[in-house]
Design an enzyme around this catalytic site. Structure first.
Site, PDB file in Angstrom:
ATOM      1  N   LYS A 125      45.401  38.989  29.648  1.00 57.34           N
ATOM      2  CA  LYS A 125      44.301  38.205  29.422  1.00 57.34           C
ATOM      3  C   LYS A 125      43.297  38.859  28.395  1.00 57.34           C
ATOM      4  O   LYS A 125      42.131  38.294  27.960  1.00 57.34           O
ATOM      5  CB  LYS A 125      43.457  37.979  30.862  1.00 57.34           C
ATOM      6  CG  LYS A 125      44.151  37.237  31.733  1.00 57.34           C
ATOM      7  CD  LYS A 125      43.698  37.401  33.047  1.00 57.34           C
ATOM      8  CE  LYS A 125      44.406  36.952  34.015  1.00 57.34           C
ATOM      9  NZ  LYS A 125      43.669  37.126  35.607  1.00 57.34           N
ATOM     10  N   SER A 158      37.561  34.212  38.763  1.00 55.96           N
ATOM     11  CA  SER A 158      37.218  34.206  40.271  1.00 55.96           C
ATOM     12  C   SER A 158      36.745  35.627  40.954  1.00 55.96           C
ATOM     13  O   SER A 158      35.928  35.361  41.848  1.00 55.96           O
ATOM     14  CB  SER A 158      38.600  33.856  40.822  1.00 55.96           C
ATOM     15  OG  SER A 158      38.972  32.652  40.149  1.00 55.96           O
ATOM     16  N   ALA A 213      40.126  43.528  42.991  1.00 54.33           N
ATOM     17  CA  ALA A 213      41.301  43.204  43.447  1.00 54.33           C
ATOM     18  C   ALA A 213      41.665  43.528  44.991  1.00 54.33           C
ATOM     19  O   ALA A 213      42.486  42.686  45.634  1.00 54.33           O
ATOM     20  CB  ALA A 213      42.477  43.827  42.713  1.00 54.33           C
ATOM     21  N   CYS A 256      39.467  40.293  46.395  1.00 52.48           N
ATOM     22  CA  CYS A 256      39.568  38.848  46.039  1.00 52.48           C
ATOM     23  C   CYS A 256      40.844  38.206  45.792  1.00 52.48           C
ATOM     24  O   CYS A 256      41.902  38.941  45.145  1.00 52.48           O
ATOM     25  CB  CYS A 256      38.911  38.712  44.539  1.00 52.48           C
ATOM     26  SG  CYS A 256      39.066  37.069  43.818  1.00 52.48           S
ATOM     27  N   THR A 270      42.791  38.050  42.356  1.00 58.74           N
ATOM     28  CA  THR A 270      42.670  39.179  41.448  1.00 58.74           C
ATOM     29  C   THR A 270      43.725  40.262  41.780  1.00 58.74           C
ATOM     30  O   THR A 270      43.929  40.422  43.091  1.00 58.74           O
ATOM     31  CB  THR A 270      41.184  39.750  41.510  1.00 58.74           C
ATOM     32  OG1 THR A 270      40.370  38.841  41.212  1.00 58.74           O
ATOM     33  CG2 THR A 270      41.154  41.007  40.487  1.00 58.74           C
TER      34      THR A 270
END
Length: 180
Positions: free
Chosen positions: A39, A130, A163, A166, A169
């Site tokens: 990304k 997110s 991470a 979430c 993630t």
């Protein structure tokens, strides 16, 4: 049709350096579609680093448009971001895109939103996606309580914290710094 979504991007400007990172998870509805999505992209021989969240195809469309604006405005990142945001707000096709971007050069961070806004983030921390609120909160704490860390170390730790809590993630991180 279920859309594939990309998740958490975090950028920090700290002690004269910028780092931008993202996790590698793409989610389709409630399922992990891919765990190693890239990304983060470098533009202009690495002088500008971008990160995206949202619908992947939409993000690539915006990335291409942003690169066109950079070329049209002599690599002026802020001007290119503003012109992209103007187009995004006015163009009927672009208004339907569901994505956001963080762009960074060696001096600053900007968030380009899906509503056609260009934001210079408070505290020199940009987070989208997110897990953005988790990464943003962690980055704020790191800047306040661990100022000895580099921007890159802060981004890595903020994304790892996101991470950990979430579900959208993961720990497959890519972190880049703009070329000097």
């Amino acid at each position: 049709m279920t859309k594939i979504r990309s998740t958490t991007v975090c950028g920090i400007y700290h002690n004269g350096e910028v780092a931008l990172g993202a996790d590698g998870q793409a989610t389709m509805d409630k399922h992990i579609a891919k765990s190693n999505v890239k990304k983060i992209r470098k533009l202009l021989d690495g002088k500008i680093v971008t990160g995206f969240a949202g619908s992947t195809a939409d993000a690539f469309t915006l990335l291409e448009r942003f690169e066109e604006k950079l070329n049209a405005y002599q690599s002026n990142m802020k001007r290119a971001a503003i012109e992209l945001a103007k187009d995004w707000r006015k163009d009927q096709y672009l208004r339907k895109l569901e994505a956001m971007m963080v762009v960074a050069n060696k001096e600053e961070l900007l968030i380009i939103s899906g509503t056609g806004d260009v934001l210079e983030p408070d505290n020199q921390i940009a987070a989208i996606g997110s897990g953005s609120m988790y990464a943003h909160a962690a980055a704020l704490a790191l800047k306040k309580h661990a100022p000895h860390l580099s921007a890159e170390e802060m981004v890595r730790e903020a994304l790892n914290i996101a991470a950990d809590i979430c579900i959208y993630t993961n720990h497959n991180l890519i972190i880049e710094k703009p070329a000097q």
